[in-house]
Design a protein around this motif. Sequence first.
Motif, PDB file in Angstrom:
ATOM      1  N   ASP A  16      33.489 -21.308  46.026  1.00 60.81           N
ATOM      2  CA  ASP A  16      34.485 -21.909  45.134  1.00 60.81           C
ATOM      3  C   ASP A  16      35.572 -20.951  44.640  1.00 60.81           C
ATOM      4  N   PRO A  17      35.263 -19.691  44.310  1.00 57.12           N
ATOM      5  CA  PRO A  17      36.336 -18.799  43.852  1.00 57.12           C
ATOM      6  C   PRO A  17      37.420 -18.541  44.893  1.00 57.12           C
ATOM      7  N   TYR A  18      37.133 -18.806  46.164  1.00 56.21           N
ATOM      8  CA  TYR A  18      38.093 -18.532  47.233  1.00 56.21           C
ATOM      9  C   TYR A  18      38.817 -19.790  47.715  1.00 56.21           C
ATOM     10  N   ARG A  19      38.471 -20.953  47.166  1.00 54.37           N
ATOM     11  CA  ARG A  19      39.018 -22.217  47.675  1.00 54.37           C
ATOM     12  C   ARG A  19      40.544 -22.247  47.597  1.00 54.37           C
ATOM     13  N   ARG A  20      41.123 -21.800  46.493  1.00 52.19           N
ATOM     14  CA  ARG A  20      42.584 -21.866  46.327  1.00 52.19           C
ATOM     15  C   ARG A  20      43.309 -20.955  47.312  1.00 52.19           C
ATOM     16  N   GLU A  21      42.816 -19.730  47.467  1.00 49.91           N
ATOM     17  CA  GLU A  21      43.520 -18.827  48.378  1.00 49.91           C
ATOM     18  C   GLU A  21      43.296 -19.218  49.835  1.00 49.91           C
ATOM     19  N   THR A  43      36.372 -25.644  56.928  1.00 49.68           N
ATOM     20  CA  THR A  43      35.904 -24.269  56.750  1.00 49.68           C
ATOM     21  C   THR A  43      34.641 -24.247  55.899  1.00 49.68           C
ATOM     22  N   TYR A  44      34.654 -25.036  54.823  1.00 44.20           N
ATOM     23  CA  TYR A  44      33.495 -25.137  53.928  1.00 44.20           C
ATOM     24  C   TYR A  44      32.257 -25.593  54.706  1.00 44.20           C
ATOM     25  N   ILE A  45      32.420 -26.624  55.529  1.00 45.99           N
ATOM     26  CA  ILE A  45      31.279 -27.161  56.283  1.00 45.99           C
ATOM     27  C   ILE A  45      30.760 -26.133  57.284  1.00 45.99           C
ATOM     28  N   ARG A  46      31.677 -25.489  58.026  1.00 43.30           N
ATOM     29  CA  ARG A  46      31.261 -24.489  59.007  1.00 43.30           C
ATOM     30  C   ARG A  46      30.564 -23.308  58.332  1.00 43.30           C
ATOM     31  N   ALA A  47      31.120 -22.879  57.214  1.00 42.59           N
ATOM     32  CA  ALA A  47      30.538 -21.730  56.514  1.00 42.59           C
ATOM     33  C   ALA A  47      29.178 -22.094  55.918  1.00 42.59           C
ATOM     34  N   TRP A  48      29.064 -23.298  55.375  1.00 42.67           N
ATOM     35  CA  TRP A  48      27.789 -23.733  54.791  1.00 42.67           C
ATOM     36  C   TRP A  48      26.702 -23.770  55.861  1.00 42.67           C
ATOM     37  N   LYS A  49      27.058 -24.298  57.039  1.00 46.89           N
ATOM     38  CA  LYS A  49      26.076 -24.376  58.123  1.00 46.89           C
ATOM     39  C   LYS A  49      25.661 -22.990  58.610  1.00 46.89           C
ATOM     40  N   GLY A  50      26.593 -22.032  58.540  1.00 44.42           N
ATOM     41  CA  GLY A  50      26.288 -20.700  59.048  1.00 44.42           C
ATOM     42  C   GLY A  50      25.871 -19.693  58.005  1.00 44.42           C
ATOM     43  N   TYR A  51      25.749 -20.148  56.751  1.00 47.33           N
ATOM     44  CA  TYR A  51      25.495 -19.203  55.659  1.00 47.33           C
ATOM     45  C   TYR A  51      24.172 -18.463  55.816  1.00 47.33           C
ATOM     46  N   ALA A  52      23.171 -19.121  56.386  1.00 47.19           N
ATOM     47  CA  ALA A  52      21.857 -18.479  56.553  1.00 47.19           C
ATOM     48  C   ALA A  52      21.957 -17.268  57.476  1.00 47.19           C
ATOM     49  N   LYS A  53      22.976 -17.261  58.355  1.00 47.15           N
ATOM     50  CA  LYS A  53      23.151 -16.149  59.292  1.00 47.15           C
ATOM     51  C   LYS A  53      24.098 -15.077  58.762  1.00 47.15           C
ATOM     52  N   PHE A  54      24.695 -15.334  57.591  1.00 46.48           N
ATOM     53  CA  PHE A  54      25.623 -14.357  57.019  1.00 46.48           C
ATOM     54  C   PHE A  54      24.827 -13.143  56.528  1.00 46.48           C
ATOM     55  N   GLU A  55      25.090 -11.984  57.135  1.00 44.17           N
ATOM     56  CA  GLU A  55      24.288 -10.789  56.855  1.00 44.17           C
ATOM     57  C   GLU A  55      24.951  -9.833  55.877  1.00 44.17           C
ATOM     58  N   GLY A  56      26.167 -10.161  55.439  1.00 44.73           N
ATOM     59  CA  GLY A  56      26.838  -9.310  54.458  1.00 44.73           C
ATOM     60  C   GLY A  56      27.437  -8.051  55.042  1.00 44.73           C
ATOM     61  N   ARG A  57      27.605  -7.996  56.373  1.00 41.74           N
ATOM     62  CA  ARG A  57      28.217  -6.800  56.976  1.00 41.74           C
ATOM     63  C   ARG A  57      29.703  -6.717  56.631  1.00 41.74           C
ATOM     64  N   SER A  58      30.297  -7.863  56.323  1.00 40.36           N
ATOM     65  CA  SER A  58      31.652  -7.906  55.773  1.00 40.36           C
ATOM     66  C   SER A  58      31.557  -8.594  54.422  1.00 40.36           C
ATOM     67  N   SER A  59      32.644  -8.578  53.673  1.00 42.38           N
ATOM     68  CA  SER A  59      32.634  -9.273  52.384  1.00 42.38           C
ATOM     69  C   SER A  59      32.630 -10.772  52.621  1.00 42.38           C
ATOM     70  N   MET A  60      32.210 -11.522  51.605  1.00 39.98           N
ATOM     71  CA  MET A  60      32.227 -12.973  51.679  1.00 39.98           C
ATOM     72  C   MET A  60      33.654 -13.466  51.951  1.00 39.98           C
ATOM     73  N   ARG A  61      34.612 -12.846  51.314  1.00 40.25           N
ATOM     74  CA  ARG A  61      36.019 -13.236  51.462  1.00 40.25           C
ATOM     75  C   ARG A  61      36.481 -13.066  52.908  1.00 40.25           C
ATOM     76  N   THR A  62      36.175 -11.915  53.498  1.00 40.19           N
ATOM     77  CA  THR A  62      36.569 -11.657  54.880  1.00 40.19           C
ATOM     78  C   THR A  62      35.916 -12.650  55.824  1.00 40.19           C
ATOM     79  N   TRP A  63      34.653 -12.916  55.605  1.00 42.14           N
ATOM     80  CA  TRP A  63      33.917 -13.867  56.440  1.00 42.14           C
ATOM     81  C   TRP A  63      34.537 -15.253  56.366  1.00 42.14           C
TER      82      TRP A  63
END
Length: 324
Positions: A16-21, A43-63
């Motif tokens: 949510d903090p990144y929705r506007r930008e 983007t929200y749907i794709r990111a939500w589906k892939g969130y379990a695989k997000f390993e934090g190697r980049s920032s949430m914003r970059t991802w």
Amino acid sequence: MTTTVAEGDEFVTQFDPYRRELLAHCYRMTGSIHDAEDLVQETYIRAWKGYAKFEGRSSMRTWLYRIATNTCLTALEGRSRRPLPTGLGAPSSDPTGELIERHEISWLEPIADSELSDSGDPASIVVGRESIRLAFIAALQYLSPRQRAALLMREVLQWKASEVAEALATTTTAVNSLVQRARAQLDSVTPAEDGVFEPSSAEIQKLLEKYVDSFERYDIGQLVELFTTDAVWEMPPFVGWYQGGKNIGALIRGNCPASGPGDMRMLPTFANGRPAYGLYMRNESGRHVAFQLHVLDFRADRVVHVASFFDLTLFERFGLPAHL
């Protein structure tokens, strides 16, 4: 691996903090607020589906930007660019000539500053004003989608070439080439800027007051004096565009339904980081009804560009009433 309920709740909090930008980014890519909203949701749907695989190697914003950019690129495949009338390639028009409408063209759309503010206050938008300037968005439409993406990530988001290369699944050499070609193209079509725009400056405020006064008193002579010699007036869905204060004045005299003081009223708003106005025209019953949305740009203490939009659905988006 699917996203669990707990992970989903965590994702919503982080997204949510990144929705506007992200909305601003998708708008820059597409030139359409309606498309941008749909793409942020995708983007929200794709990111939500892939969130379990997000390993934090980049920032949430970059991802999220990486997902949003590629979502935009997919959506833009096979689509025509969104122009303003000046982008159609024709010379400036005769202000006494026939007005020709082209509703089949997907025109560039303005964006309300309030849509880019977490508080709804246009003064506190979450992105740089110059990065959503209408002239900049229009110039981006001359670029291929990949050039657009590379330029925005490098010069607006300030990513390293290696980060852009990873996002676009290409090499840093290819990214540098994309940006170089994009910058050359952009420089050839982007209007010159004279200094930093300060919407609260005394000079701009005085100019805006005269602009509104000129319409509300139907003082076309005063209005003409407010434009630079090379000022441009354009008004999609009409394909013509008009250059110079005298030609703009002749256009308004010959085509505007108003005939005297009091026929028009204006309400202020903000669009694309610039002052904008809802123009209301008095009808036969004496009520002022929504007519046009003007988005202004400036050079020094003069108006250099007006995009006048006849899409009346914009009034609701900009928080403007349908009538006064």
